[in-house]
Design a protein around this motif. Sequence first.
Motif, PDB file in Angstrom:
ATOM      1  N   ALA A  38      -8.426   9.890  -5.385  1.00 34.00           N
ATOM      2  CA  ALA A  38      -8.673  11.287  -4.993  1.00 34.00           C
ATOM      3  C   ALA A  38      -7.435  12.175  -5.044  1.00 34.00           C
ATOM      4  CB  ALA A  38      -9.264  11.308  -3.579  1.00 34.00           C
ATOM      5  N   HIS A  39      -6.239  11.582  -4.906  1.00 32.03           N
ATOM      6  CA  HIS A  39      -4.982  12.347  -4.886  1.00 32.03           C
ATOM      7  C   HIS A  39      -5.038  13.513  -3.883  1.00 32.03           C
ATOM      8  CE1 HIS A  39      -3.332  10.222  -8.341  1.00 32.03           C
ATOM      9  NE2 HIS A  39      -4.496  10.377  -8.942  1.00 32.03           N
ATOM     10  N   PRO A  40      -5.221  13.224  -2.583  1.00 30.19           N
ATOM     11  CA  PRO A  40      -5.268  14.309  -1.586  1.00 30.19           C
ATOM     12  C   PRO A  40      -3.995  15.154  -1.609  1.00 30.19           C
ATOM     13  CG  PRO A  40      -4.993  12.164  -0.542  1.00 30.19           C
ATOM     14  CD  PRO A  40      -5.306  11.898  -1.970  1.00 30.19           C
ATOM     15  N   ARG A  41      -4.197  16.475  -1.427  1.00 30.81           N
ATOM     16  CA  ARG A  41      -3.071  17.400  -1.591  1.00 30.81           C
ATOM     17  C   ARG A  41      -2.427  17.837  -0.283  1.00 30.81           C
ATOM     18  NH1 ARG A  41      -6.703  21.385  -5.043  1.00 30.81           N
ATOM     19  NH2 ARG A  41      -8.096  20.596  -3.410  1.00 30.81           N
ATOM     20  N   ASP A  42      -3.112  17.607   0.847  1.00 29.73           N
ATOM     21  CA  ASP A  42      -2.527  18.025   2.120  1.00 29.73           C
ATOM     22  C   ASP A  42      -3.001  17.092   3.227  1.00 29.73           C
ATOM     23  OD1 ASP A  42      -5.167  18.866   2.834  1.00 29.73           O
ATOM     24  OD2 ASP A  42      -4.794  20.796   1.851  1.00 29.73           O
ATOM     25  N   ARG A  43      -2.531  17.370   4.439  1.00 28.59           N
ATOM     26  CA  ARG A  43      -2.860  16.511   5.572  1.00 28.59           C
ATOM     27  C   ARG A  43      -4.355  16.511   5.882  1.00 28.59           C
ATOM     28  NH1 ARG A  43       1.701  16.840  10.319  1.00 28.59           N
ATOM     29  NH2 ARG A  43       3.511  16.237   9.052  1.00 28.59           N
ATOM     30  N   GLU A  44      -4.991  17.663   5.740  1.00 27.16           N
ATOM     31  CA  GLU A  44      -6.408  17.763   6.039  1.00 27.16           C
ATOM     32  C   GLU A  44      -7.228  16.870   5.106  1.00 27.16           C
ATOM     33  OE1 GLU A  44      -9.743  18.834   8.116  1.00 27.16           O
ATOM     34  OE2 GLU A  44      -7.622  19.198   8.611  1.00 27.16           O
ATOM     35  N   GLU A  45      -6.888  16.884   3.818  1.00 23.20           N
ATOM     36  CA  GLU A  45      -7.609  16.046   2.862  1.00 23.20           C
ATOM     37  C   GLU A  45      -7.348  14.562   3.136  1.00 23.20           C
ATOM     38  OE1 GLU A  45      -6.860  17.145  -1.161  1.00 23.20           O
ATOM     39  OE2 GLU A  45      -7.777  19.132  -0.961  1.00 23.20           O
ATOM     40  N   ALA A 101       0.829  -1.208   0.000  1.00 22.39           N
ATOM     41  CA  ALA A 101       0.000   0.000   0.000  1.00 22.39           C
ATOM     42  C   ALA A 101       0.866   1.261   0.000  1.00 22.39           C
ATOM     43  CB  ALA A 101      -0.921  -0.008   1.218  1.00 22.39           C
ATOM     44  N   PHE A 102       1.885   1.303   0.842  1.00 22.34           N
ATOM     45  CA  PHE A 102       2.739   2.491   0.911  1.00 22.34           C
ATOM     46  C   PHE A 102       3.501   2.717  -0.392  1.00 22.34           C
ATOM     47  CE2 PHE A 102       3.081   1.946   5.800  1.00 22.34           C
ATOM     48  CZ  PHE A 102       1.848   2.572   5.953  1.00 22.34           C
ATOM     49  N   THR A 103       3.953   1.628  -1.007  1.00 24.14           N
ATOM     50  CA  THR A 103       4.655   1.758  -2.285  1.00 24.14           C
ATOM     51  C   THR A 103       3.720   2.309  -3.357  1.00 24.14           C
ATOM     52  OG1 THR A 103       6.132  -0.086  -1.751  1.00 24.14           O
ATOM     53  CG2 THR A 103       5.930   0.526  -4.071  1.00 24.14           C
ATOM     54  N   ALA A 104       2.485   1.797  -3.392  1.00 25.95           N
ATOM     55  CA  ALA A 104       1.523   2.220  -4.420  1.00 25.95           C
ATOM     56  C   ALA A 104       1.164   3.694  -4.286  1.00 25.95           C
ATOM     57  CB  ALA A 104       0.270   1.354  -4.342  1.00 25.95           C
ATOM     58  N   ILE A 105       0.858   4.144  -3.074  1.00 29.59           N
ATOM     59  CA  ILE A 105       0.425   5.545  -2.932  1.00 29.59           C
ATOM     60  C   ILE A 105       1.592   6.511  -3.074  1.00 29.59           C
ATOM     61  CG2 ILE A 105      -1.522   4.897  -1.484  1.00 29.59           C
ATOM     62  CD1 ILE A 105       0.018   5.966   0.933  1.00 29.59           C
ATOM     63  N   SER A 106       2.819   6.062  -2.797  1.00 28.81           N
ATOM     64  CA  SER A 106       3.971   6.948  -2.973  1.00 28.81           C
ATOM     65  C   SER A 106       4.283   7.176  -4.438  1.00 28.81           C
ATOM     66  CB  SER A 106       5.207   6.373  -2.263  1.00 28.81           C
ATOM     67  OG  SER A 106       5.642   5.184  -2.899  1.00 28.81           O
ATOM     68  N   VAL A 107       3.922   6.210  -5.279  1.00 28.37           N
ATOM     69  CA  VAL A 107       4.197   6.330  -6.713  1.00 28.37           C
ATOM     70  C   VAL A 107       3.035   6.996  -7.448  1.00 28.37           C
ATOM     71  CG1 VAL A 107       4.654   5.043  -8.833  1.00 28.37           C
ATOM     72  CG2 VAL A 107       5.717   4.321  -6.689  1.00 28.37           C
ATOM     73  N   PHE A 108       1.790   6.601  -7.109  1.00 27.70           N
ATOM     74  CA  PHE A 108       0.636   7.059  -7.888  1.00 27.70           C
ATOM     75  C   PHE A 108      -0.389   7.852  -7.081  1.00 27.70           C
ATOM     76  CE2 PHE A 108       2.012   3.031  -9.911  1.00 27.70           C
ATOM     77  CZ  PHE A 108       2.394   3.546 -11.136  1.00 27.70           C
ATOM     78  N   GLY A 109      -0.144   8.092  -5.794  1.00 27.64           N
ATOM     79  CA  GLY A 109      -1.196   8.683  -4.984  1.00 27.64           C
ATOM     80  C   GLY A 109      -0.944  10.083  -4.476  1.00 27.64           C
ATOM     81  N   ILE A 110       0.106  10.272  -3.683  1.00 25.75           N
ATOM     82  CA  ILE A 110       0.319  11.549  -3.015  1.00 25.75           C
ATOM     83  C   ILE A 110       1.776  11.987  -3.147  1.00 25.75           C
ATOM     84  CG2 ILE A 110      -1.535  11.209  -1.332  1.00 25.75           C
ATOM     85  CD1 ILE A 110       0.523  10.242   0.662  1.00 25.75           C
ATOM     86  N   ASP A 111       2.009  13.226  -2.785  1.00 24.86           N
ATOM     87  CA  ASP A 111       3.359  13.772  -2.806  1.00 24.86           C
ATOM     88  C   ASP A 111       4.207  13.112  -1.717  1.00 24.86           C
ATOM     89  OD1 ASP A 111       5.347  16.157  -1.777  1.00 24.86           O
ATOM     90  OD2 ASP A 111       4.974  16.256  -3.945  1.00 24.86           O
ATOM     91  N   GLN A 112       5.491  12.983  -1.988  1.00 27.28           N
ATOM     92  CA  GLN A 112       6.391  12.320  -1.032  1.00 27.28           C
ATOM     93  C   GLN A 112       6.408  13.005   0.327  1.00 27.28           C
ATOM     94  OE1 GLN A 112       8.169   9.486  -1.210  1.00 27.28           O
ATOM     95  NE2 GLN A 112       7.212   9.066  -3.194  1.00 27.28           N
ATOM     96  N   SER A 113       6.185  14.320   0.361  1.00 26.78           N
ATOM     97  CA  SER A 113       6.212  15.044   1.640  1.00 26.78           C
ATOM     98  C   SER A 113       5.069  14.618   2.568  1.00 26.78           C
ATOM     99  CB  SER A 113       6.126  16.549   1.387  1.00 26.78           C
ATOM    100  OG  SER A 113       4.910  16.882   0.723  1.00 26.78           O
ATOM    101  N   LEU A 114       3.999  14.028   1.999  1.00 24.78           N
ATOM    102  CA  LEU A 114       2.863  13.589   2.805  1.00 24.78           C
ATOM    103  C   LEU A 114       2.981  12.142   3.273  1.00 24.78           C
ATOM    104  CD1 LEU A 114      -0.129  15.151   0.817  1.00 24.78           C
ATOM    105  CD2 LEU A 114       0.750  15.886   3.037  1.00 24.78           C
ATOM    106  N   MET A 115       3.985  11.433   2.761  1.00 16.10           N
ATOM    107  CA  MET A 115       4.094  10.006   3.074  1.00 16.10           C
ATOM    108  C   MET A 115       4.254   9.712   4.565  1.00 16.10           C
ATOM    109  SD  MET A 115       3.440   7.945   0.692  1.00 16.10           S
ATOM    110  CE  MET A 115       3.993   6.510   1.595  1.00 16.10           C
ATOM    111  N   PRO A 116       5.114  10.441   5.312  1.00 17.38           N
ATOM    112  CA  PRO A 116       5.230  10.139   6.751  1.00 17.38           C
ATOM    113  C   PRO A 116       3.895  10.266   7.478  1.00 17.38           C
ATOM    114  CG  PRO A 116       7.050  11.514   6.032  1.00 17.38           C
ATOM    115  CD  PRO A 116       6.091  11.455   4.890  1.00 17.38           C
TER     116      PRO A 116
END
Length: 435
Positions: free
Chosen positions: A252-259, A210-225
């Motif tokens: 959805a590609h959330p753009r920030d922590r709130e999303e 799951a973490f690999t998938a969303i880091s490549v196709f989901g969200i910005d790397q800065s949001l991964m932690p």
Amino acid sequence: MAVWIAVFLVVVLVKESTRESLGGVFCTLFQPILLIPFGIGASYAAVEIYLLERLGWWSVANLKTTIVWLFTFAFVTMVEAAKAKERKAGFGKIAAETLSVAGLLTFITELYSFPLWTELLAFPFVTMFALVGTIKNHKPAHAQAVKLMGYLGALVGCSYICFSLWKTIQLWSQTATVANAIELTVPMLLSIGFIPFLYAWRAYVAYSEAFTAISVFGIDQSLMPYARLQAISRIRGDLELLERWRKAIQAAHPRDREELKKLLDGLFTLKDREAAPPVVQPRYGWSPYLAMQFLVDCGLVTGDYHRSLDDDWFASSAMLAIGSGMHLQNNIAYYVEGTEYAATVLKVKLNVNNPGEAVEAEVMFIGYTLHLLELAISQNAVKRLKARIATLEVFQAEIPYGCISLSREDFVGGIKGGYSRRFEIRRGTLETTNR
């Protein structure tokens, strides 16, 4: 078996080409990606063995059985658990195998063996039966021959069991010993003790994927932690929810922590709604969670009900293959479409990719549509429309708060003579796109 393995190795090592191939196989097997997980699993098993030894339930006399258990159960189930798409099904199977009669039969079979010359003759045939059984996945046209081989393999297996049972009864005084009882119990205890490790292993694999998938196709790397923290602290062991979270992020590609937080909050709200589905009045459609169950008995099990990219909501089954086409098979699927709170379209779609086997597919399609009509509307609706559905007449008919339609669409280009049939029940006013 050891004799035949030795013969096989000698034959392979004689020729340079096969010797190189064998080297490649060993290089693959000894890759860190395999060695490290298996090493950790073996270490966990070693702790189990140590505890059993301290309790007086394990000794060196059980070493052979333990080694066989490690390679035939522990390592194999680690691979199965890692590949399992749905955790509950995977671990249900493991638990069933652990406590089933299969373990007892295997133990009885190993108590006594045929004479060496019989074993040497039987082993190649047993191996051939097992290998031929894999052909059915790649050559459906040979299914009958594969079935015959399966029967022959079962006959050989039964002969082993019957022989060992006969010897067990004949030599009962030698068989009914404390040592044999421990020999039977040890693999079962090791298997039961290994299940928590398998659960942790499956969770690790699922989170890594799951973490690999969303880091490549989901969200910005800065949001991964932050995403990792949210998943581990809130989703925890719910691997089904973890998979839904992954899909939602990629959609959805959330753009920030709130999303990110709102997205996970929404999934928890959805799970609560699934646990206690709200009542939906017929004029508005059906409860999505009830509609998803309409064709479960037919083998059409849908995934979760979720928002699509265009803000509609839907759930769909996998395409169920029909027939034995070697390349393209006919298939059928079930779709539930609607709003967040109500399903407004129920759809069964048949794709005839192999016109030569269309009859079987259409009979199945008719049966599924009648079953859906009965559960979604009423038995009276079935009586009224049964003749039109059975003849696959293209029609549209009104029902209270909606309509029913059956249509056909020929494929343009591609498969010659191919076509699709679609049966739809609509309520409410939602306009949906064709799937």
